[in-house]
Scaffold this active site. Sequence first.
Site, PDB file in Angstrom:
ATOM      1  N   TYR A  78      90.058 -29.439  -1.947  1.00 55.59           N
ATOM      2  CA  TYR A  78      90.069 -29.731  -3.353  1.00 55.59           C
ATOM      3  C   TYR A  78      91.126 -28.085  -3.463  1.00 55.59           C
ATOM      4  O   TYR A  78      90.475 -26.892  -2.712  1.00 55.59           O
ATOM      5  CB  TYR A  78      89.640 -29.555  -4.379  1.00 55.59           C
ATOM      6  CG  TYR A  78      90.943 -30.486  -5.116  1.00 55.59           C
ATOM      7  CD1 TYR A  78      91.556 -31.649  -5.613  1.00 55.59           C
ATOM      8  CD2 TYR A  78      89.731 -32.003  -4.952  1.00 55.59           C
ATOM      9  CE1 TYR A  78      91.997 -32.807  -5.747  1.00 55.59           C
ATOM     10  CE2 TYR A  78      90.082 -33.417  -5.627  1.00 55.59           C
ATOM     11  CZ  TYR A  78      90.941 -34.060  -5.928  1.00 55.59           C
ATOM     12  OH  TYR A  78      91.339 -34.939  -6.619  1.00 55.59           O
ATOM     13  N   GLU A 125      93.861 -26.819  -5.554  1.00 59.53           N
ATOM     14  CA  GLU A 125      94.238 -26.225  -7.152  1.00 59.53           C
ATOM     15  C   GLU A 125      95.545 -25.097  -6.814  1.00 59.53           C
ATOM     16  O   GLU A 125      94.362 -24.209  -7.006  1.00 59.53           O
ATOM     17  CB  GLU A 125      94.296 -26.941  -8.673  1.00 59.53           C
ATOM     18  CG  GLU A 125      94.814 -28.485  -8.607  1.00 59.53           C
ATOM     19  CD  GLU A 125      93.465 -29.158  -8.261  1.00 59.53           C
ATOM     20  OE1 GLU A 125      92.232 -29.038  -7.100  1.00 59.53           O
ATOM     21  OE2 GLU A 125      93.480 -30.202  -8.829  1.00 59.53           O
ATOM     22  N   ASP A 128     120.252 -31.335  -0.832  1.00 56.69           N
ATOM     23  CA  ASP A 128     118.415 -32.061  -1.191  1.00 56.69           C
ATOM     24  C   ASP A 128     118.782 -32.400   0.583  1.00 56.69           C
ATOM     25  O   ASP A 128     120.134 -33.723   0.745  1.00 56.69           O
ATOM     26  CB  ASP A 128     118.751 -33.665  -1.754  1.00 56.69           C
ATOM     27  CG  ASP A 128     118.482 -34.315  -1.544  1.00 56.69           C
ATOM     28  OD1 ASP A 128     117.604 -33.864  -0.164  1.00 56.69           O
ATOM     29  OD2 ASP A 128     117.692 -35.381  -2.236  1.00 56.69           O
ATOM     30  N   THR A 140     112.162 -33.334   2.598  1.00 57.90           N
ATOM     31  CA  THR A 140     111.469 -34.681   2.645  1.00 57.90           C
ATOM     32  C   THR A 140     110.292 -33.129   4.280  1.00 57.90           C
ATOM     33  O   THR A 140     112.166 -33.148   4.585  1.00 57.90           O
ATOM     34  CB  THR A 140     111.191 -36.278   3.632  1.00 57.90           C
ATOM     35  OG1 THR A 140     112.540 -36.424   3.489  1.00 57.90           O
ATOM     36  CG2 THR A 140     111.499 -36.894   1.835  1.00 57.90           C
ATOM     37  N   LYS A 167     111.862 -36.545   8.473  1.00 57.66           N
ATOM     38  CA  LYS A 167     113.167 -36.928   8.466  1.00 57.66           C
ATOM     39  C   LYS A 167     113.276 -36.334  10.328  1.00 57.66           C
ATOM     40  O   LYS A 167     112.610 -36.762  11.612  1.00 57.66           O
ATOM     41  CB  LYS A 167     113.875 -37.520   8.062  1.00 57.66           C
ATOM     42  CG  LYS A 167     113.503 -38.173   6.794  1.00 57.66           C
ATOM     43  CD  LYS A 167     114.326 -38.475   5.636  1.00 57.66           C
ATOM     44  CE  LYS A 167     114.184 -39.426   5.306  1.00 57.66           C
ATOM     45  NZ  LYS A 167     114.089 -38.720   3.766  1.00 57.66           N
ATOM     46  N   ARG A 201     104.739 -37.491   6.926  1.00 55.43           N
ATOM     47  CA  ARG A 201     105.351 -37.695   5.345  1.00 55.43           C
ATOM     48  C   ARG A 201     104.743 -36.404   4.870  1.00 55.43           C
ATOM     49  O   ARG A 201     104.071 -36.278   3.808  1.00 55.43           O
ATOM     50  CB  ARG A 201     104.916 -39.117   5.002  1.00 55.43           C
ATOM     51  CG  ARG A 201     105.115 -39.892   6.109  1.00 55.43           C
ATOM     52  CD  ARG A 201     104.397 -41.577   5.222  1.00 55.43           C
ATOM     53  NE  ARG A 201     105.962 -41.920   4.525  1.00 55.43           N
ATOM     54  CZ  ARG A 201     107.185 -42.352   5.358  1.00 55.43           C
ATOM     55  NH1 ARG A 201     107.159 -42.192   6.694  1.00 55.43           N
ATOM     56  NH2 ARG A 201     108.239 -42.387   4.572  1.00 55.43           N
TER      57      ARG A 201
END
Length: 414
Positions: free
Chosen positions: A46, A48, A193, A220, A223, A229
């Site tokens: 974790y 954060e 984008d 992203t 691609k 991903r």
Amino acid sequence: MRDKLVEKLIKGEEKRQAEGLELIPSENYVSEDVLRANGSVFTNKYSEGYPGRRYYGGQDFTDQVERLAIERICKLFKCKFANVQPHSGAPANLAVYAALLVPGDTVLGLDLSHGGHLTHGHPMTLPAKIYKFVTYKMKNPDTGEIDYEDMRKVALETKPKLIIAGFSAYSRTLDYKKFVEIAHEVGAITMADMAHIAGLIAAGELRNPFDDGFDVITSTTHKTLRGPRGGIILTRESEEIAKKIDKSIFPGIQGGPHMHTIAAKAVAFGEAMTPKYKKYARQVLKNAKAMEGVLRKNKIRMIGGGTDNHLILADVFGSLGVTGKEAQTVLDEVGITLNMNSIAGDTRKPLDPSGIRFGTPAITTRGFKGKECKLVAELLIETLKNKDNKKMKESIHKEIKTLAKKFPIPKKFV
Ligand code: DSN
């Protein structure tokens, strides 16, 4: 793996990927190094917060790997700030909206039916319930040229706070300068984008919207960029915007970052910095041109009249009388994966539209050159023309399998 059920499914998917040809333009294969990082022990952690200011202990290595990913992507896109924590493209876009807009603000983006993306304002999405989306379109679907005059008119009338350049089914070059001019005229921020073409921009093969003054890029990472991903948000130079975006991702819309994915992003960005990757990106474009030539020869209508990037949107219903869904299904049968897609002015429904969308990022990773891409385009058309001919389909399937075997999915990219 001890879980035999899941193991069997993984093996099945491995076989499907190995034996078939992947033409979905938003898909690709990652290297074994990216897979290794993605499946690493970073998944246990974790973190954060951001490097140097986290809310949990034990961050020696997470801080280093996140900093590395940021440094590499900033170099690739020639920008000052990057947030590498978005879980994917939709949260990246939502985070930018939440950072830079207040509820009720207007956003101007490309119409979905003209190639835009769901997150640019489709009524079913959360952003569309919070902000007001207005659209621009192509002037003529047969050339693909954007109607910049109308875009300006809509902007002057509706005073958007944000103007989006970007698409998921558009094959021509955008004039980023025009976007920036219009945005300056109405006092809007510009966001590109670039999910589909990020890798081609990173390699210097397509124009970088930052070079024309765009403020923010979202993308992203899986691609053309050929990473795991995930998503990224890049800011050209405004520290104020970058800080708002960081807050918007955490604690705004996400909790703990996926550090294993960030490690895999760092690896992919490193791969994208190599001369080999540049060669790959150039070949992606050449291969799309090779396929375009075959479609033109066969008089298949292409939206935009052809392609300047990695993808082609073809009106198979108008050209061959085969619906997009029929085409997708019958091509699946012969081992070619692509997706049905609505086209501008489509009279058919989205679940069985007139078009198909396909592209070259994945087959180029396999090593396909123009010759093989032409053959794939010919086999694709042959299949559609003979969609009810079982024998013909079996023979094409055999040919596809042979081709796939000749070009195994590579494991090492550098
Ligand atoms: N689903 C992606 C695509 O296929 O283009 C975009 O989000």
